[in-house]
Each structure stands twice: as structure tokens, then as C-alpha cells.
Design an enzyme around this catalytic site. Structure first.
Site, PDB file in Angstrom:
ATOM      1  CB  CYS A  62      -0.975  -0.003   1.172  1.00  0.00           C
ATOM      2  SG  CYS A  62      -0.231   0.081   2.823  1.00  0.00           S
ATOM      3  CG  HIS A  94      -4.582   0.011   3.795  1.00  0.00           C
ATOM      4  ND1 HIS A  94      -3.887  -0.936   3.083  1.00  0.00           N
ATOM      5  CD2 HIS A  94      -5.470   0.552   2.919  1.00  0.00           C
ATOM      6  CE1 HIS A  94      -4.349  -0.989   1.836  1.00  0.00           C
ATOM      7  NE2 HIS A  94      -5.306  -0.088   1.710  1.00  0.00           N
ATOM      8  CG  HIS A 113      -6.676   0.392  -1.771  1.00  0.00           C
ATOM      9  ND1 HIS A 113      -6.859  -0.380  -0.648  1.00  0.00           N
ATOM     10  CD2 HIS A 113      -7.714   0.083  -2.602  1.00  0.00           C
ATOM     11  CE1 HIS A 113      -7.956  -1.116  -0.776  1.00  0.00           C
ATOM     12  NE2 HIS A 113      -8.497  -0.850  -1.946  1.00  0.00           N
TER      13      HIS A 113
END
Length: 337
Positions: free
Chosen positions: A253, A301, A313
Site C-alpha cells: 500500500c 493502510h 490502493h
């Protein structure tokens, strides 16, 4: 990276409130309502959800330790170069002092009063004596410089030794976090493989969703560099999630965010926790394309807002880079780079 099973209103529906829409929710929707008899599968999915979240946290810890190790390796290399240069300087100073000492011995070995007594030319003697005085003063200065250089060399060696010890600790931390990630992912795969074929197929379909371009609206990026980063992130749609990777063929990520902004000429830190502070914080309701959206309270994240309530993402292993709703999981911050 983690999936989240419960859907709550997104930040665009309720201001600063964000909640989780996960792959598990998508999988459940694909299968239709899950009967009460499916409770064991529900429990398995919840465990997989937790394992993926823990793996992502360990991945960011791995990225941080790896970044630190890289920095330390550069520092150690620089320190070793400086030590070599300082040692060379000391050797040169020692040679110069040896030459001065030899000249002083050859020119001034006789007692000054006797040298004056036997001199045919007192003026010549006085000129030589003045020269010897200058040599002596210069030699004293050189000795002092040598002593300082040797002290500096010893300090540099001590610092380099400390950096080497720190580097070794960082290497061990990298290995430890890598092992943790691998263990979590292995356990998640084992649990997924324990599900019935239909359940696994639903996960597979869900993990490959989000590739179609959604309606992104007409919101303009906050800057030219944000526009370039959005274009880069969109070009990565469909590329695989690879933990610890920052492109161009695979990403985790934070690696996707770092790579996307690098294409715009902007250097971002490596970890999601550091990226959340790489610019100015803005409310979720004011998010514009290119803004970084950090998730969970620990920012483990991160994704990029691309407009109309959508982010790009790198979700988790098995799920390629894709679009998802910004409210897919709890939002902790929005950062304008």
C-alpha cells in the site's frame, strides 16, 4: 491490505465518520445472504480479516526497519570513507613531521652558544637560528594538528562501530518482521483453503473487483504534482500486491503511494505512518484527487483519493491494485502532499 466485513456510512455520507467496506462484504454479497448454518465460515472469514490486518501492520514495520537499515548502510559506508581519508591525512602529517625533525637535527644539532662562537658570520648564524625557530614553531603546530586528527579518527571509529552495531540490530528487525508477515499470510491462506469451494470462489471474484474505472466526478487535483501522481496510480491498476514492494511491477500500500508520487517528482517516506505526515492534513469532506487517505488509528493502510468517493490502493496479497470506496475501512487522516 486487510479486509473488513461490516459496512458503515462513508466519510462523504457522514462527515468525518468512516467505516469498513471490505472484500469480505463483497464476497458475502456475491453469495447472497449467508444462513445461520454458515457461522463457522463467518468465523473463518473474521480470522482471515484479522490475519491480513496484522500482516499489513507487520509489513509496514518491515518497511520501516528496511528503510532504517538502508540509511544505516549509507552512514556506515560514509563513515568508512571518512576514516580512510583521515588515516591518509594522518600518515601525510607524520611524514611531514619526520622531514621537519630531520631538518632540525641536521641544522640545529649544535648548542646555540657554540654555534655562535664558531660562526664566521654572526649575521648568517642569526638568520639560521630564526629559521630554526620557525621550523620549531611549525613543528609544534603540526604536532598539535596531528594529535587532534588522531582524536578525531578515534571518535569516527567509535561512531562507526556504533553504527555497525545498530545496523546489525536493524537487520535482525527486518528479518523478524519478514517472518511475522510470512507467518500471517501463510495462516490466512490456510484458512481460506479450508473454506468450501464456493466461498473461496467468492473471495477470488471479490479480490479481482474494482478494476473497472468508476465515475470519478470532475473534482480537480490540488496541484500539478497531485495530478501526475493520480495518473501514475491509475496506470498501476491491475498490478499485483507484493508486500515490501514499491513498484513498478508490484506494490504494497505505501509502496504504491511512494512510487506514484515519485513519478511526479515528489519524494515520499516509505511507510504509511510517515506518509500521513508528508503534507497538510485536510478534512475528509474536502478531499481532492491526489490526497493520501490513511486508514485505521495506526495508519497501517493507505490509499490515494481519486475523486467522487473513490480511492486507488494496493489492498492485500491476491488482490491487485484497484479502485474502492474511500469508506472501505475507518479513515484516520487525509493528507494533501
Amino acid at each position: 491490505m486487510g479486509f473488513h466485513r461490516r459496512l458503515a456510512p462513508s466519510g462523504f455520507d457522514r462527515g468525518a465518520t468512516s467505516a469498513a467496506v471490505c472484500v469480505l462484504s463483497a464476497a458475502a454479497a456475491a453469495l447472497g445472504a449467508v444462513p445461520a448454518l454458515a457461522a463457522p465460515q463467518d468465523d473463518t472469514r473474521a480470522k482471515v480479516d484479522r490475519l491480513y490486518e496484522q500482516a499489513e501492520q507487520a509489513t509496514e514495520a518491515f518497511n520501516k526497519a528496511d528503510e532504517r537499515a538502508d540509511s544505516l548502510r549509507k552512514q556506515v559506508s560514509t563513515a568508512q570513507d571518512e576514516i580512510a581519508r583521515q588515516q591518509e591525512r594522518i600518515n601525510t602529517m607524520r611524514d611531514a613531521l619526520g622531514s621537519l625533525a630531520g631538518a632540525q637535527y641536521r641544522s640545529g644539532g649544535m648548542d646555540p652558544s657554540l654555534a655562535l662562537l664558531f660562526s664566521d658570520d654572526p649575521d648568517d648564524y642569526l638568520d639560521k637560528a630564526a629559521a630554526l625557530d620557525r621550523i620549531g614553531a611549525h613543528q609544534a603546530g603540526e604536532l598539535k594538528d596531528l594529535q587532534m586528527a588522531m582524536r578525531d579518527l578515534a571518535q569516527r571509529r567509535e561512531e562507526a562501530t556504533g553504527k555497525l552495531a545498530e545496523l546489525e540490530k536493524s537487520r535482525k528487525a527486518v528479518a523478524r518482521h519478514k517472518k511475522t508477515v510470512e507467518q500471517k499470510l501463510t495462516k490466512a491462506r490456510q484458512l481460506l483453503n479450508s473454506l468450501p469451494l464456493a466461498e473461496r470462489a467468492a473471495y477470488d471474484r471479490a479480490s479481482r473487483s474494482g478494476r473497472d474505472i468508476p465515475d470519478l466526478g470532475d473534482a480537480a487535483p490540488a496541484s500539478g504534482r497531485a495530478a501526475a501522481a493520480v495518473a501514475a496510480a491509475r496506470s498501476a491498476i491491475g498490478r499485483p500486491y507484493v508486500w515490501g514492494a514499491s513498484g513498478p511491477t508490484g506494490f504494497d500500500c505505501s509502496g504504491l503511494m511512494q512510487w506514484s508520487y515519485a513519478q511526479a517528482g515528489v519524494g515520499l517516506p516509505r511507510t504509511s505512518q510517515a506518509q500521513r505526515y508528508a503534507g497538510r492534513q485536510v478534512p475528509l469532506s474536502q478531499a481532492r484527487p491526489g490526497d493520501l487517505v490513511a486508514y485505521r488509528s495506526d495508519a497501517s493502510h493507505i490509499g490515494m483519493y481519486v475523486g467522487n468517493g473513490q480511492v486507488i490502493h494496493a489492498p492485500y496479497p491476491g488482490a491487485p491494485v484497484r479502485y474502492d470506496p474511500v469508506g472501505m475501512m475507518p479513515v484516520s487522516s487525509v493528507t494533501r502532499v
